[in-house]
Design a protein around this motif. Sequence first.
Motif, short mmCIF file in Angstrom:
data_model
loop_
_atom_site.label_atom_id
_atom_site.label_comp_id
_atom_site.label_asym_id
_atom_site.label_seq_id
_atom_site.Cartn_x
_atom_site.Cartn_y
_atom_site.Cartn_z
N ILE A 1 0.88 -0.95 -0.28
CA ILE A 1 0.10 -0.37 -0.16
C ILE A 1 0.89 1.13 0.31
O ILE A 1 1.54 1.28 0.72
N LEU B 1 0.15 4.61 1.21
CA LEU B 1 0.05 5.89 1.89
C LEU B 1 0.35 7.15 1.71
O LEU B 1 1.23 7.19 1.82
N GLN C 1 -3.83 5.08 -1.54
CA GLN C 1 -4.42 5.18 -0.56
C GLN C 1 -3.92 7.04 -0.53
O GLN C 1 -3.39 7.28 -0.06
N THR D 1 -4.00 1.27 10.62
CA THR D 1 -4.51 1.01 9.58
C THR D 1 -2.70 0.77 9.34
O THR D 1 -2.93 -0.48 7.90
N ILE D 2 -1.95 0.72 9.47
CA ILE D 2 -0.67 0.84 8.96
C ILE D 2 0.14 -0.52 9.25
O ILE D 2 0.19 -0.64 10.57
N THR D 3 0.39 -0.92 8.01
CA THR D 3 0.72 -1.84 8.67
C THR D 3 2.61 -2.26 8.06
O THR D 3 3.12 -1.21 7.14
N TRP E 1 3.53 -3.80 5.56
CA TRP E 1 2.92 -3.31 3.91
C TRP E 1 3.11 -1.97 3.42
O TRP E 1 2.83 -2.22 2.27
N THR E 2 2.72 -1.49 4.31
CA THR E 2 1.99 0.07 4.50
C THR E 2 3.54 1.41 4.21
O THR E 2 4.20 1.46 4.79
N TYR E 3 3.45 1.85 2.96
CA TYR E 3 4.40 2.45 2.56
C TYR E 3 4.03 4.60 2.28
O TYR E 3 2.96 4.01 2.05
N VAL E 4 4.48 5.03 3.51
CA VAL E 4 3.67 5.89 3.52
C VAL E 4 4.99 7.93 3.21
O VAL E 4 6.11 8.13 2.99
N ALA F 1 5.39 0.92 9.40
CA ALA F 1 5.17 1.30 8.23
C ALA F 1 6.88 0.61 7.59
O ALA F 1 7.93 1.10 7.96
#
Length: 257
Positions: free
Chosen positions: A107, A109, A132, A150-152, A154-157, A179
């Motif tokens: 994801i 973000l 997102q 909701t940040i895991t 697998w999340t790139y912010v 993240a």
Amino acid sequence: MLDVLHELTTAIERQEPVALATVVEVKGASPAQVGFKLLVRPDGRIAGNLGGGALEQRVREEALAALQEGRSRLVHYTLREEGSDAVGMLCGGEVTVFVEVYQPVPILLIVGGGHIGQPLAEMARIVGFQVQVVDVRPERATVPQLDPATITPWTYVVLITEDHVTDERALRQVLDTPAAYVGMIGSRRKVGIVFDHLRAEGVSEERLARVHAPIGLDLGGRSPAEIALAILAEVVQVRYGGTGTPQALRARETGDG
């Protein structure tokens, strides 16, 4: 086998990474037969079996390595004590195993859906990210608000709002999440000021060091789309553990033709 497939389906539904090892070829004597499956989780837990013993242990180790690298692979083993691909067994046969990695869709973000956020979202979708977007303007957002819960892993912010106050507020929210990447746009001066504010609040240098700021690789471009490309390039580099070194330079250094 049905238990293994059930575990695989459950992991996929829960967006959990797993590796599925399947015996695809057997020659000679072997405790494993074609179709035997072993599901391996990142913490080492397994479901199914490949007949036990040294072969199963080697496949389990290979699956953990595949999970770490995020790449599926075909592996060959000889069930002998010595020789190429030997696993220290006396059966004498040969086994080929396909280790398939299942990872959650990454994801991206994006906090800030403005002139850089829009082309970044388009490019990120092309390379396989679920995108997102958080923005104060509802017409530019795809999610209502930034929710750290909701940040895991697998999340790139990416923090690219239109003012440093909002970026700093968002950084506080995501800094302690799991993240895979946190990047913030801004000049060195802006980044320094934001970091000084956080240091004054007791944020450690170790926590600040995980923030990619100023964000992106130095590609030289200055247009919004070019800046978005530089940001995405850095995100992809972090995702795969790349160096960012030009392939031509690597070839000259290694002597590869």
